[in-house]
Design a protein around this motif. Structure first.
Motif, PDB file in Angstrom:
ATOM      1  N   VAL A  30      30.624  37.010  31.810  1.00 12.99           N
ATOM      2  CA  VAL A  30      31.317  38.296  31.941  1.00 12.99           C
ATOM      3  C   VAL A  30      32.790  38.057  31.624  1.00 12.99           C
ATOM      4  CG1 VAL A  30      29.754  39.360  33.605  1.00 12.99           C
ATOM      5  CG2 VAL A  30      31.637  38.007  34.420  1.00 12.99           C
ATOM      6  N   LYS A  31      33.444  39.073  31.137  1.00 12.62           N
ATOM      7  CA  LYS A  31      34.848  38.916  30.762  1.00 12.62           C
ATOM      8  C   LYS A  31      35.744  38.939  32.001  1.00 12.62           C
ATOM      9  CE  LYS A  31      34.149  40.455  26.172  1.00 12.62           C
ATOM     10  NZ  LYS A  31      34.741  40.954  24.980  1.00 12.62           N
ATOM     11  N   PRO A  32      36.919  38.309  31.908  1.00 16.08           N
ATOM     12  CA  PRO A  32      37.823  38.245  33.056  1.00 16.08           C
ATOM     13  C   PRO A  32      38.206  39.612  33.621  1.00 16.08           C
ATOM     14  CG  PRO A  32      38.522  36.669  31.407  1.00 16.08           C
ATOM     15  CD  PRO A  32      37.409  37.478  30.792  1.00 16.08           C
ATOM     16  N   HIS A  33      38.394  40.613  32.753  1.00 16.88           N
ATOM     17  CA  HIS A  33      38.771  41.928  33.281  1.00 16.88           C
ATOM     18  C   HIS A  33      37.640  42.537  34.100  1.00 16.88           C
ATOM     19  CE1 HIS A  33      36.752  43.308  29.538  1.00 16.88           C
ATOM     20  NE2 HIS A  33      36.507  44.406  30.219  1.00 16.88           N
ATOM     21  N   VAL A  34      36.399  42.194  33.771  1.00 19.05           N
ATOM     22  CA  VAL A  34      35.255  42.671  34.553  1.00 19.05           C
ATOM     23  C   VAL A  34      35.269  42.002  35.930  1.00 19.05           C
ATOM     24  CG1 VAL A  34      32.730  42.739  34.668  1.00 19.05           C
ATOM     25  CG2 VAL A  34      33.887  43.141  32.496  1.00 19.05           C
ATOM     26  N   LEU A  35      35.585  40.720  35.979  1.00 13.78           N
ATOM     27  CA  LEU A  35      35.678  40.018  37.262  1.00 13.78           C
ATOM     28  C   LEU A  35      36.761  40.639  38.148  1.00 13.78           C
ATOM     29  CD1 LEU A  35      35.354  36.328  36.039  1.00 13.78           C
ATOM     30  CD2 LEU A  35      33.660  37.653  37.306  1.00 13.78           C
ATOM     31  N   ARG A  36      37.900  40.964  37.560  1.00 16.59           N
ATOM     32  CA  ARG A  36      38.975  41.578  38.340  1.00 16.59           C
ATOM     33  C   ARG A  36      38.548  42.948  38.860  1.00 16.59           C
ATOM     34  NH1 ARG A  36      42.050  38.819  34.308  1.00 16.59           N
ATOM     35  NH2 ARG A  36      42.055  40.657  32.979  1.00 16.59           N
ATOM     36  N   TYR A  37      37.813  43.705  38.039  1.00 16.88           N
ATOM     37  CA  TYR A  37      37.313  45.015  38.469  1.00 16.88           C
ATOM     38  C   TYR A  37      36.312  44.855  39.614  1.00 16.88           C
ATOM     39  CZ  TYR A  37      34.795  49.436  38.406  1.00 16.88           C
ATOM     40  OH  TYR A  37      34.198  50.610  38.771  1.00 16.88           O
ATOM     41  N   TRP A  38      35.400  43.888  39.492  1.00 15.35           N
ATOM     42  CA  TRP A  38      34.403  43.667  40.543  1.00 15.35           C
ATOM     43  C   TRP A  38      35.059  43.271  41.863  1.00 15.35           C
ATOM     44  CZ3 TRP A  38      30.077  40.531  37.580  1.00 15.35           C
ATOM     45  CH2 TRP A  38      29.408  41.412  36.722  1.00 15.35           C
ATOM     46  N   GLU A  39      36.202  42.585  41.803  1.00 20.02           N
ATOM     47  CA  GLU A  39      36.922  42.249  43.036  1.00 20.02           C
ATOM     48  C   GLU A  39      37.337  43.508  43.787  1.00 20.02           C
ATOM     49  OE1 GLU A  39      40.257  39.661  42.398  1.00 20.02           O
ATOM     50  OE2 GLU A  39      39.088  38.394  41.052  1.00 20.02           O
ATOM     51  N   GLN A  40      37.655  44.563  43.052  1.00 19.24           N
ATOM     52  CA  GLN A  40      38.036  45.830  43.684  1.00 19.24           C
ATOM     53  C   GLN A  40      36.823  46.558  44.246  1.00 19.24           C
ATOM     54  OE1 GLN A  40      40.015  48.070  40.658  1.00 19.24           O
ATOM     55  NE2 GLN A  40      41.695  46.610  40.450  1.00 19.24           N
ATOM     56  N   GLU A  41      35.686  46.431  43.597  1.00 18.29           N
ATOM     57  CA  GLU A  41      34.491  47.181  43.961  1.00 18.29           C
ATOM     58  C   GLU A  41      33.635  46.506  45.029  1.00 18.29           C
ATOM     59  OE1 GLU A  41      33.735  50.275  42.975  1.00 18.29           O
ATOM     60  OE2 GLU A  41      35.640  50.281  41.896  1.00 18.29           O
ATOM     61  N   PRO A  43      33.827  44.175  48.256  1.00 22.76           N
ATOM     62  CA  PRO A  43      34.736  43.542  49.218  1.00 22.76           C
ATOM     63  C   PRO A  43      34.363  42.099  49.548  1.00 22.76           C
ATOM     64  CG  PRO A  43      33.460  45.323  50.248  1.00 22.76           C
ATOM     65  CD  PRO A  43      33.151  45.333  48.795  1.00 22.76           C
ATOM     66  N   GLN A  44      33.122  41.693  49.311  1.00 22.72           N
ATOM     67  CA  GLN A  44      32.704  40.321  49.596  1.00 22.72           C
ATOM     68  C   GLN A  44      33.325  39.328  48.613  1.00 22.72           C
ATOM     69  OE1 GLN A  44      30.700  42.794  48.663  1.00 22.72           O
ATOM     70  NE2 GLN A  44      29.094  43.141  50.164  1.00 22.72           N
ATOM     71  N   LEU A  45      33.689  39.801  47.436  1.00 25.94           N
ATOM     72  CA  LEU A  45      34.219  38.928  46.382  1.00 25.94           C
ATOM     73  C   LEU A  45      35.738  38.841  46.532  1.00 25.94           C
ATOM     74  CD1 LEU A  45      33.556  37.258  43.891  1.00 25.94           C
ATOM     75  CD2 LEU A  45      33.754  39.326  42.517  1.00 25.94           C
TER      76      LEU A  45
END
Length: 118
Positions: A30-41, A43-45
């Motif tokens: 997955v691309k880095p911007h997707v990882l940053r987005y998932w961090e917002q969505e 809370p466990q990450l």
């Protein structure tokens, strides 16, 4: 990067203690911007942040990213559904089971229509 169809071909997770966002991106396809987005969505990450606000993921974070990826890309969950699943809330079942129930119901209804017409 691997495509969504090639999810079973993810590389093994090395025995390192910390991973950068670029390494996690490569390990989880997955691309880095997707990882940053998932961090917002999700809370466990919560990767640790160090100098310059750089993210450092641990092994359990990488496993969690792979689980989120599987829920979204392989199993067809929405972000909200994947968030509930990750939070431990049981959903009614996998997406495939719902489709199978609809197929069976449709077949039974078609059989019933044939009986009623005759």
């Amino acid at each position: 990067m691997l495509e969504a169809a090639n999810n079973n071909e993810l590389p093994p997770i090395p025995g390192k203690r910390y991973f950068t966002i670029g390494e996690v991106s490569d390990l989880c396809a997955v691309k880095p911007h997707v990882l940053r987005y998932w961090e917002q969505e999700f809370p466990q990450l919560k990767p640790g942040k160090r100098r310059g606000n750089r993210r450092y993921y641990q092994h359990h974070d990488v496993v969690m990213v792979r689980e989120i990826r599987s829920l979204l890309y392989e199993q067809g969950f929405t972000i909200g559904g994947a968030r509930q699943r990750m939070a431990g809330t049981k959903l009614k079942g996998p997406v495939g089971q719902g489709k199978e129930v609809i197929r069976q119901l449709r077949g039974e209804l078609e059989d019933l229509l044939i009986i009623l017409k005759s």
